[in-house]
Design a protein around this motif. Structure first.
Motif, PDB file in Angstrom:
ATOM      1  N   ASN A  86       0.792  -1.226   0.000  1.00 44.72           N
ATOM      2  CA  ASN A  86       0.000   0.000   0.000  1.00 44.72           C
ATOM      3  C   ASN A  86       0.826   1.279   0.000  1.00 44.72           C
ATOM      4  OD1 ASN A  86      -2.495   1.729   0.681  1.00 44.72           O
ATOM      5  ND2 ASN A  86      -1.219   2.026   2.498  1.00 44.72           N
ATOM      6  N   ALA A  87       2.070   1.236   0.469  1.00 46.03           N
ATOM      7  CA  ALA A  87       2.870   2.463   0.555  1.00 46.03           C
ATOM      8  C   ALA A  87       2.975   3.109  -0.815  1.00 46.03           C
ATOM      9  CB  ALA A  87       4.261   2.139   1.099  1.00 46.03           C
ATOM     10  N   GLY A  88       2.569   4.364  -0.914  1.00 42.93           N
ATOM     11  CA  GLY A  88       2.572   5.021  -2.217  1.00 42.93           C
ATOM     12  C   GLY A  88       2.694   6.519  -2.096  1.00 42.93           C
ATOM     13  N   VAL A  89       3.148   7.134  -3.178  1.00 42.46           N
ATOM     14  CA  VAL A  89       3.287   8.593  -3.228  1.00 42.46           C
ATOM     15  C   VAL A  89       2.822   9.102  -4.588  1.00 42.46           C
ATOM     16  CG1 VAL A  89       5.218   8.683  -1.599  1.00 42.46           C
ATOM     17  CG2 VAL A  89       5.679   8.452  -4.059  1.00 42.46           C
ATOM     18  N   THR A  90       2.419  10.361  -4.597  1.00 47.78           N
ATOM     19  CA  THR A  90       2.220  11.072  -5.849  1.00 47.78           C
ATOM     20  C   THR A  90       3.258  12.192  -5.893  1.00 47.78           C
ATOM     21  OG1 THR A  90       0.619  12.557  -4.813  1.00 47.78           O
ATOM     22  CG2 THR A  90      -0.248  10.587  -5.907  1.00 47.78           C
ATOM     23  N   SER A  91       3.116  13.076  -6.839  1.00 46.06           N
ATOM     24  CA  SER A  91       3.967  14.259  -6.904  1.00 46.06           C
ATOM     25  C   SER A  91       3.076  15.422  -7.343  1.00 46.06           C
ATOM     26  CB  SER A  91       5.121  14.033  -7.881  1.00 46.06           C
ATOM     27  OG  SER A  91       4.641  13.713  -9.173  1.00 46.06           O
ATOM     28  N   PRO A  92       3.599  16.644  -7.371  1.00 43.37           N
ATOM     29  CA  PRO A  92       2.732  17.787  -7.688  1.00 43.37           C
ATOM     30  C   PRO A  92       1.961  17.619  -8.996  1.00 43.37           C
ATOM     31  CG  PRO A  92       4.824  18.551  -6.851  1.00 43.37           C
ATOM     32  CD  PRO A  92       4.960  17.069  -7.009  1.00 43.37           C
ATOM     33  N   ILE A  93       0.670  17.891  -8.926  1.00 45.34           N
ATOM     34  CA  ILE A  93      -0.169  17.850 -10.122  1.00 45.34           C
ATOM     35  C   ILE A  93       0.277  18.929 -11.105  1.00 45.34           C
ATOM     36  CG2 ILE A  93      -2.493  18.505 -10.929  1.00 45.34           C
ATOM     37  CD1 ILE A  93      -3.643  16.806  -8.723  1.00 45.34           C
ATOM     38  N   GLY A  94       0.332  18.558 -12.381  1.00 41.50           N
ATOM     39  CA  GLY A  94       0.727  19.539 -13.383  1.00 41.50           C
ATOM     40  C   GLY A  94       0.955  18.910 -14.737  1.00 41.50           C
ATOM     41  N   PRO A  95       1.297  19.718 -15.741  1.00 41.65           N
ATOM     42  CA  PRO A  95       1.539  19.202 -17.087  1.00 41.65           C
ATOM     43  C   PRO A  95       2.700  18.219 -17.122  1.00 41.65           C
ATOM     44  CG  PRO A  95       1.338  21.605 -17.097  1.00 41.65           C
ATOM     45  CD  PRO A  95       1.441  21.181 -15.666  1.00 41.65           C
ATOM     46  N   PHE A  96       2.617  17.293 -18.045  1.00 40.39           N
ATOM     47  CA  PHE A  96       3.637  16.259 -18.198  1.00 40.39           C
ATOM     48  C   PHE A  96       5.025  16.859 -18.383  1.00 40.39           C
ATOM     49  CE2 PHE A  96       5.930  13.253 -21.049  1.00 40.39           C
ATOM     50  CZ  PHE A  96       5.963  12.142 -20.213  1.00 40.39           C
ATOM     51  N   THR A  97       5.119  17.951 -19.133  1.00 35.86           N
ATOM     52  CA  THR A  97       6.428  18.538 -19.422  1.00 35.86           C
ATOM     53  C   THR A  97       7.057  19.220 -18.214  1.00 35.86           C
ATOM     54  OG1 THR A  97       5.279  20.488 -20.290  1.00 35.86           O
ATOM     55  CG2 THR A  97       6.032  18.833 -21.895  1.00 35.86           C
ATOM     56  N   ASP A  98       6.271  19.452 -17.166  1.00 36.38           N
ATOM     57  CA  ASP A  98       6.817  20.072 -15.954  1.00 36.38           C
ATOM     58  C   ASP A  98       7.360  19.042 -14.962  1.00 36.38           C
ATOM     59  OD1 ASP A  98       6.105  22.494 -16.989  1.00 36.38           O
ATOM     60  OD2 ASP A  98       4.372  22.814 -15.666  1.00 36.38           O
ATOM     61  N   LEU A  99       7.173  17.765 -15.251  1.00 32.48           N
ATOM     62  CA  LEU A  99       7.617  16.704 -14.349  1.00 32.48           C
ATOM     63  C   LEU A  99       9.138  16.717 -14.218  1.00 32.48           C
ATOM     64  CD1 LEU A  99       7.167  14.027 -12.756  1.00 32.48           C
ATOM     65  CD2 LEU A  99       7.264  12.847 -14.988  1.00 32.48           C
ATOM     66  N   ASP A 103      11.062  13.867  -9.106  1.00 27.78           N
ATOM     67  CA  ASP A 103       9.706  13.396  -8.812  1.00 27.78           C
ATOM     68  C   ASP A 103       9.402  12.092  -9.537  1.00 27.78           C
ATOM     69  OD1 ASP A 103       9.076  15.398  -7.038  1.00 27.78           O
ATOM     70  OD2 ASP A 103       8.109  16.671  -8.535  1.00 27.78           O
ATOM     71  N   LEU A 104       9.822  11.994 -10.788  1.00 29.51           N
ATOM     72  CA  LEU A 104       9.605  10.765 -11.554  1.00 29.51           C
ATOM     73  C   LEU A 104      10.267   9.576 -10.871  1.00 29.51           C
ATOM     74  CD1 LEU A 104       8.826   9.083 -14.040  1.00 29.51           C
ATOM     75  CD2 LEU A 104      10.898   9.953 -15.162  1.00 29.51           C
ATOM     76  N   VAL A 107       8.428   8.529  -7.584  1.00 28.04           N
ATOM     77  CA  VAL A 107       7.155   7.847  -7.820  1.00 28.04           C
ATOM     78  C   VAL A 107       7.384   6.417  -8.299  1.00 28.04           C
ATOM     79  CG1 VAL A 107       5.127   7.803  -9.327  1.00 28.04           C
ATOM     80  CG2 VAL A 107       5.765   9.912  -8.153  1.00 28.04           C
ATOM     81  N   VAL A 108       8.329   6.230  -9.188  1.00 31.98           N
ATOM     82  CA  VAL A 108       8.631   4.880  -9.682  1.00 31.98           C
ATOM     83  C   VAL A 108       9.213   4.017  -8.556  1.00 31.98           C
ATOM     84  CG1 VAL A 108      10.072   3.530 -11.256  1.00 31.98           C
ATOM     85  CG2 VAL A 108       8.937   5.601 -12.070  1.00 31.98           C
ATOM     86  N   ASP A 109      10.130   4.579  -7.791  1.00 32.46           N
ATOM     87  CA  ASP A 109      10.790   3.801  -6.745  1.00 32.46           C
ATOM     88  C   ASP A 109       9.816   3.338  -5.666  1.00 32.46           C
ATOM     89  OD1 ASP A 109      13.216   3.973  -7.983  1.00 32.46           O
ATOM     90  OD2 ASP A 109      14.046   5.518  -6.670  1.00 32.46           O
ATOM     91  N   VAL A 110       8.944   4.243  -5.209  1.00 33.08           N
ATOM     92  CA  VAL A 110       8.028   3.887  -4.124  1.00 33.08           C
ATOM     93  C   VAL A 110       6.897   2.998  -4.623  1.00 33.08           C
ATOM     94  CG1 VAL A 110       6.387   4.764  -2.414  1.00 33.08           C
ATOM     95  CG2 VAL A 110       8.564   5.955  -2.795  1.00 33.08           C
ATOM     96  N   ASN A 111       6.268   3.396  -5.726  1.00 32.83           N
ATOM     97  CA  ASN A 111       5.047   2.732  -6.182  1.00 32.83           C
ATOM     98  C   ASN A 111       5.273   1.467  -6.995  1.00 32.83           C
ATOM     99  OD1 ASN A 111       2.865   4.756  -5.334  1.00 32.83           O
ATOM    100  ND2 ASN A 111       4.274   6.051  -6.470  1.00 32.83           N
ATOM    101  N   LEU A 112       6.473   1.249  -7.475  1.00 31.37           N
ATOM    102  CA  LEU A 112       6.738   0.030  -8.243  1.00 31.37           C
ATOM    103  C   LEU A 112       7.880  -0.786  -7.651  1.00 31.37           C
ATOM    104  CD1 LEU A 112       6.142  -1.837 -10.584  1.00 31.37           C
ATOM    105  CD2 LEU A 112       7.630  -0.425 -12.026  1.00 31.37           C
ATOM    106  N   ILE A 113       9.048  -0.175  -7.517  1.00 32.28           N
ATOM    107  CA  ILE A 113      10.186  -0.917  -6.984  1.00 32.28           C
ATOM    108  C   ILE A 113       9.877  -1.414  -5.576  1.00 32.28           C
ATOM    109  CG2 ILE A 113      12.639  -0.865  -6.428  1.00 32.28           C
ATOM    110  CD1 ILE A 113      11.958  -0.560  -9.433  1.00 32.28           C
ATOM    111  N   GLU A 147      -2.494  15.895 -14.907  1.00 27.59           N
ATOM    112  CA  GLU A 147      -2.326  15.714 -13.452  1.00 27.59           C
ATOM    113  C   GLU A 147      -1.004  14.998 -13.149  1.00 27.59           C
ATOM    114  OE1 GLU A 147      -6.918  15.652 -11.890  1.00 27.59           O
ATOM    115  OE2 GLU A 147      -5.944  13.726 -12.235  1.00 27.59           O
ATOM    116  N   TYR A 148      -0.987  13.667 -13.348  1.00 23.65           N
ATOM    117  CA  TYR A 148       0.270  12.930 -13.130  1.00 23.65           C
ATOM    118  C   TYR A 148       0.250  11.652 -13.958  1.00 23.65           C
ATOM    119  CZ  TYR A 148      -2.803  12.124  -9.013  1.00 23.65           C
ATOM    120  OH  TYR A 148      -3.876  11.954  -8.164  1.00 23.65           O
TER     121      TYR A 148
END
Length: 242
Positions: A86-99, A103-104, A107-113, A147-148
């Motif tokens: 269940n441990a998960g994170v998001t990052s600031p909502i915004g356009p894809f190009t602002d990522l 943050d990327l 999000v990958v490390d917590v939510n997948l790895i 959003e994300y």
């Protein structure tokens, strides 16, 4: 013998609601959390009030050593029968190009790895009758444009992880499913920069409101329990119609 279940991200939101529900259902619990010691202690007290055994373990699920410590704590309670990833994170909502790359990566490390590492430790310990529930998101099929998108993509990977692992473990009698919540009233929205998102998004949810953590916890508990004995490889959507 009581079920023994590890819950990551157990100090708040869906994780905390799941801990309380599973305790009432007779589970002994390992409550993983990252930094909020006070919140974890509150959940621990609620579990103990039901008469169940439980321990808290401060663990960053992206760190293999921390994950090992989390499951060693489970060994002390008895044979492992369940994992709620269940441990998960998001990052600031915004356009894809602002990522940002930072943050990327987070999000990958917590939510997948983190999910993969925890599942590996769990599977090494599990036997027939055990079950894993991965927390996905309705975003996996909606895409979350504007959003994300990266978070949605990682949750789609969670669904694939769920299906693949379910097929691999079925011959061993271990079930693997996922729950895909929609917009749920938790404090995860504050980290995305829109703390009132649960209310502001209500108009686009067919049921007209955000979900509550207990509603998601109910689905998780069902998937871990005997009534779901013939259910594996399923992504159960709990999203108010989204």
């Amino acid at each position: 013998m009581s079920p023994v279940t590890v819950i990551t991200g157990a100090s708040r939101g869906i994780g905390a609601a799941t801990a309380r529900r599973l305790a009432h259902a007779g589970h002994d619990l390992v409550l993983g959390y990252r930094t909020d010691h006070a919140a974890a202690a509150t959940v621990l007290a609620a579990v103990h009030a039901t008469g169940r055994r439980a321990v808290t373990v401060a663990a960053d699920t992206t760190d293999p050593d921390h994950v090992a410590r989390l499951f060693t704590a489970a060994d002390d309670l008895g044979p492992l029968t369940g994992l709620v990833n269940n441990a998960g994170v998001t990052s600031p909502i915004g356009p894809f190009t602002d990522l940002t790359h930072t943050d990327l990566r987070h999000v990958v490390d917590v939510n997948l790895i983190g999910y993969v590492l925890c599942a590996q430790h769990a599977v090494r310990r599990m036997t027939t009758g055990a079950a894993i529930v991965n927390i996905s998101s309705a975003a996996a099929t909606l895409g979350s444009p504007g959003e994300y998108i990266h978070y949605a993509a990682v949750k789609a990977a969670t669904d694939t992880l769920t299906v693949g692992l379910a097929k691999e473990l079925a011959p061993r009698g271990i079930r693997v499913n996922a729950v895909a919540p929609g917009i749920v009233r938790t404090d995860i929205h504050a980290t995305s920069g829109v703390p009132d998102r649960a209310d502001s998004a209500a108009a686009r949810i067919p049921l007209g409101r955000a979900g509550e953590p207990d509603e998601v916890a109910a689905a998780i508990a069902w998937l871990l329990g005997p009534d779901a004995s013939y259910t594996t490889g399923t992504v159960l959507r709990v999203a108010g119609g989204l």
